[in-house]
Structure formats: C-alpha cells, structure tokens
Enzyme design. Structure first.
Site, PDB file in Angstrom:
ATOM      1  N   GLU A 214       3.401  -5.661  12.243  1.00  0.00           N
ATOM      2  CA  GLU A 214       2.602  -4.215  11.719  1.00  0.00           C
ATOM      3  C   GLU A 214       1.352  -4.871  11.426  1.00  0.00           C
ATOM      4  OE1 GLU A 214       3.031  -1.205  13.854  1.00  0.00           O
ATOM      5  OE2 GLU A 214       4.989  -1.464  14.905  1.00  0.00           O
TER       6      GLU A 214
ATOM      7  N   GLU B 168       7.449   0.037  16.592  1.00  0.00           N
ATOM      8  CA  GLU B 168       8.535   1.247  15.024  1.00  0.00           C
ATOM      9  C   GLU B 168       8.565   2.718  15.666  1.00  0.00           C
ATOM     10  OE1 GLU B 168       7.013  -0.044  11.499  1.00  0.00           O
ATOM     11  OE2 GLU B 168       8.198  -1.763  11.297  1.00  0.00           O
TER      12      GLU B 168
ATOM     13  N   CYS C 185      -3.146   1.287   6.061  1.00  0.00           N
ATOM     14  CA  CYS C 185      -3.745   0.053   7.850  1.00  0.00           C
ATOM     15  C   CYS C 185      -3.931   2.064   8.414  1.00  0.00           C
ATOM     16  CB  CYS C 185      -2.771   0.224   8.312  1.00  0.00           C
ATOM     17  SG  CYS C 185      -0.857   1.314   8.435  1.00  0.00           S
TER      18      CYS C 185
ATOM     19  N   ASN D  24       0.978  -1.449  -0.091  1.00  0.00           N
ATOM     20  CA  ASN D  24       0.408  -0.145  -0.290  1.00  0.00           C
ATOM     21  C   ASN D  24       0.651   1.289   0.119  1.00  0.00           C
ATOM     22  OD1 ASN D  24       0.974  -0.405   2.477  1.00  0.00           O
ATOM     23  ND2 ASN D  24      -0.754   0.236   3.367  1.00  0.00           N
TER      24      ASN D  24
END
Ligand code: NDP
Length: 483
Positions: A249, A463, A283, A151
């Site tokens: 993630e 992260e 996301c 994405n």
C-alpha cells in the site's frame, strides 16, 4: 524519559545491540522517549518465537482467536485517553483528530477482523454429476511481517496485524521508528488480551536495519507493507527471488475533480478537509485540485479564504485543527517542494512558509502554513511527486475528457474525489479514473468490508474485509470423489 521495548516471545526486551534511538515530539522538537535500535539479531529472535508459536496458534479455534482480538479492542477502548494523548504527542496530530479518527479506528480494526474471521468461508465446487467435490482449504501462511508508516500509526498498524492474527498467522511487526509509542502500548496488552507468547511480536528500529532484516528473513512468508512507493519498490526487489506474498500500500497524488455543477459548499468544505487533514499527511489526501473553467475563480477564492483561516496550533489543545508535521526532515522536504514550485513560476495563493509557533512550549515545533499553489502544468514535479504535506495545487479543465486526462496523468493511482450533482457523469467519470478508490461527493468514507488499495505506483494487492483474510491465507484446492 519513557523507554520503549520490543515484545519478543511474550517478553519485553531491550535491543541485543544495546543501541537506542531518540524519539522526538514534533510539536516541540524535543526528545521525549527512546526506542530500541533493533537489528537482524532481534528480528531473528522474534521470527524464532513466532515459528515456535505457530503450530498451536494456527490450530486454535477461530472463536478463540476472535475473542483475543475483541479483548484487545476492549483494552484499546479502556486506555483510549492515554492512546489519544500518545498518538498526538508522537505524531504531531491534533488530539481532536486522534480522538475522532485514529484510536476509535484502531479499536474498530481489531473488532472488525474478529467478526470477519467468524464469517470467512471457503468455497466448494461441485461439477455436474457430482462425482467429485473440489473445495478450497485456506490455511494460515506461517510467520508474516507487518510494516507500517508514521502518518496514522496505530490505525494502520492494527489494520495489518488484526487480519494476520485472525487468520491464524504469527506476526512480527515493525512500526515506523518515527511514531512507535502506541504500537508499544498495544504490545503491552497482548498477553492480557489472551495472545500466547510468540504469537504477536513487535521489533522497533530503523527501516533499513530492522525492517530490512524482516523483509529478507527466509522464514517470513509474507510481507504486508504500507509506506512510500520507493520503499515498496525496494521491498519488491528484495523479495523477488524469495517468492514471498507481498501486499504493498503505497503513495498517492490524488486528484479532486470539481465540476461546475457541484454542490459548492460541500465541495469546498470537504476539499479543505481532504487537502489538509492530518497536515496533509494521509495517503488519501487530495493534492491536485482540478477545477472546471467556469467555476475556477469562485472555487479558488473560496478555498483560499478558508485555508487562510486554518491556523496551526498546539496539537495537545482540544481546539486545534492543524498540528505539526511529523519531523524536521519531513518539513524541510515539504518546504523544498514549495521552493521548487516558486522557481518554476508557481503563484502562491496562501501559505508557502513555516507557521509561527502557537506558544512557548511549541517554539521549536515543525509547523507549516496550509499552502495553495496555482499556475503549474501537469508535467511539473510538484504535480507528479507525492509531497505528503499541507500543499495542494490548482489546475483548470474545460471538458470532462480533459478532467479525466489530467486526473490520470500520474504514475500514482490511489484515490480520487469527484464533485458533481449529475449522477450519470459521476459514474462515467469514476469508471475512467485510474485509481483503487473513487469518492463521489464525499471523502474518506470507509466501509471496512470494501477492497482498499491502489493501482499503478500506488501499490499491489488489496486490504480490507475478506481481501485481507485472503492475503493472509494460502489456498489449497482439494479434490475428492464422492463415491
Ligand atoms: P516509508 O516507506 O519511509 O516507511 C514505511 C515503513 O517502512 C516504516 O516502518 C519504515 O521504517 C519501513 N522501512 C523503511 N525502509 C525499509 C526497508 N528497507 N525494509 C523494510 N522496511 C522499511 O514511508 P513513511 O513512513 O514515510 O510513510 C509515508 C508514506 O506512506 C507515504 O508515501 C504515504 O503515501 C504512504 N502511505 C500509504 C498508504 C496506503 O494505504 N496506500 C497509507 C498511509 C501512508 P522507518 O520509519 O524506521 O524508516
């Protein structure tokens, strides 16, 4: 036709199997490049190259590692026009988005972690009496695997490889086979940036072949993965007995909570962006819009009116705001969710179907109308499963407690947005939302030093900033008497 290659041990190589995959342009539905269909043999070669490079790279001064990342960032800037065009062609996103977000952020990721490693410090603990010093020695892990989705291709690819390399690890990376081009372009400039052969390797191919081989490889000591929750669960199961470090993630089903006392115009325009940016394929996109009862009709009508004005266009056109979905199977999946919503009695306020092609070039592209649904309960699959397309649902609430309960009624917990002008309420609600990230009266505002990640089924680990450098290092506690 453009032909991509793997970067293994400093050489551009073809897949050992001799097999290739077609790469399709989402806006046209036409094959425009082919990529290596790599398998375990290519992963083995890449891991061996990375292992051979590790002793020297891990003892290279941090200033030199940072300099390599900065030179790479400068090369991204130098080639930004080509990267923007490639990202748009490969993913279907508007060039304007690749120009404003994807490519500048990829450059920033490389430069940011060059700076971060220069400021990363170890801790020392000196108990009363100072008879002993305990210090923490953070060592690079070794060979690490970085697996990224389609994405935000170069944006998320660099977000992983930059901290891994900065910390002194050698990397084997696998970009999504759906959008591999910009990672391949970047790999072409690794030597020019100064990375010795084998420090950075890219192996292209399918997730269940090349990706799986990377995850399973016993010499790969850590996996940093961004992608779907099911894939993340599969990777966690695969590595469970191998004691690899894992950063996951994963997906989201993000609520936007609209209180009646919000700044209406800002809430409307930002919610349009947070719902439909990148065709809803981020996301962090809002997908469940929760609106306070007394504002419901006004907010719904304004949102629908704005959404109807978004006309999907040719991604290569500078004026296009919404491009094509990434692939035919993905568009079909999104359409399947809409069909299921209709069967369950959803009211389709706008969209709900493929969009007509913007021009002849795009006649076979994967365009979709922005879609807004209402009338479905929180328990319904449309409000529980990640659709990852330009589809949002509206639900009402009548109290703060109900808004929080609805927001938290999800297996996911990535991001939430909260819209109110009451600062106390904003903080109170944010603290009760089960999410890794909460934006109050804004969306997608990032400071790369902050921890980034999700809770519940949205992931494990964080992260960003020093969190990423901690993930990519192994701490050793050392204790020594002072006399
Ligand atoms: P996938 O999980 O399908 O794929 C992600 C990556 O994993 C791809 O490179 C894929 O390769 C690879 N992969 C697939 N199967 C395996 C396997 N068995 N072993 C190792 N690697 C594998 O996700 P998508 O690419 O479809 O990305 C969309 C998802 O990513 C959404 O759920 C979205 O929410 C999530 N995401 C999460 C973010 C976050 O920060 N939390 C940010 C962005 C996206 P291949 O493409 O070749 O199959």
């Amino acid at each position: 036709m453009m032909e991509l290659q793997n970067l293994i041990g400093g050489e551009m190589t073809n897949p050992q199997s001799g097999q290739w995959l077609d790469n399709v342009e989402p806006a046209t539905g036409q094959v425009f490049s082919r990529i290596p269909r790599s398998d375990a043999a290519d992963i083995e070669a890449a891991v061996e190259a990375a292992r051979a490079a590790f002793p020297k790279w891990s003892s290279t001064p941090f200033e030199e590692r940072a300099a390599c990342l900065r030179r790479w960032g400068a090369l991204v800037a130098k080639h930004s026009e080509a990267l923007i065009a490639a990202e748009s062609q490969d993913n279907g996103k508007p060039v304007s988005l690749a120009q404003a977000v994807d490519i500048p952020r990829a450059q920033k990721n490389l430069e940011f972690f060059a700076g971060a490693i220069e400021h990363f410090a170890s801790e020392a603990h000196i108990p009363g009496g100072a008879e002993f010093i305990h210090y923490t020695h953070r060592k690079p892990i070794g060979v690490v695997g970085c697996i990224s989705p389609w994405n935000l291709p170069l944006y998320l690819f660099t977000w992983k490889i930059a901290p891994a390399l900065a910390a002194g690890n050698c990397v084997v990376a696998k970009p999504s086979e759906v959008t591999p081009v910009t990672a391949w372009m970047l790999s072409n400039w690794a030597a020019e940036a100064g990375f010795p052969a084998g420090v950075f390797n890219v192996v292209h191919g399918l997730g269940h072949e090349a990706g799986q081989a990377l995850v399973e490889h016993p010499k790969v000591k850590a996996i940093s993965f961004t992608g779907g929750t099911q894939t993340g669960a599969h990777i966690a199961r695969t590595t469970a007995g191998m004691f690899k470090k894992l950063s996951l993630e994963l997906g989201g089903k993000n609520p936007a909570i609209i209180f009646a006392d919000c700044d209406f115009e800002n809430a409307i325009s930002t919610t349009i962006r947070s719902s439909f940016a990148n065709q809803g394929q981020i996301c962090l996109c809002s997908s469940r819009i929760l609106i306070e009862d007394r504002l419901y009709e006004a907010f719904r009508d304004a949102l629908v009116a704005k959404a109807k004005r978004i006309i999907p266009g040719d991604p290569s056109d500078n004026t296009t705001k919404m491009g094509a979905l990434v692939s035919a199977p993905h568009r079909d999946k999104v359409l399947g969710y809409i069909a299921s919503a209709k069967e369950q009695g959803a009211n389709v306020l706008c969209g709900g179907a493929p969009a007509s092609a913007p021009n002849e070039r795009c006649a076979s592209g994967y365009f979709m109308q922005p879609t807004i649904l209402e009338g479905l309960g929180s328990e319904c699959n449309i409000n529980q499963e990640e659709i990852f397309g330009p589809v949002i649902t509206l639900q009402r609430f009548s109290s703060e407690a109900e808004a929080i309960a609805l927001a938290n009624d999800s297996d996911y917990g990535l991001a939430a947005t909260i819209w109110t002008q009451d600062a106390s309420k904003a903080h109170r609600v944010a603290s009760q939302i089960e999410s890794g990230i909460a934006w109050i009266n804004c969306w997608l505002v990032r400071d790369l030093r902050t921890p980034f990640g999700g809770v519940k089924s949205s992931g494990v680990g964080r992260e960003g900033g020093f969190e990423a450098l901690r993930f990519f290092t192994e701490p050793q506690s050392v204790c020594i008497p002072t006399h």
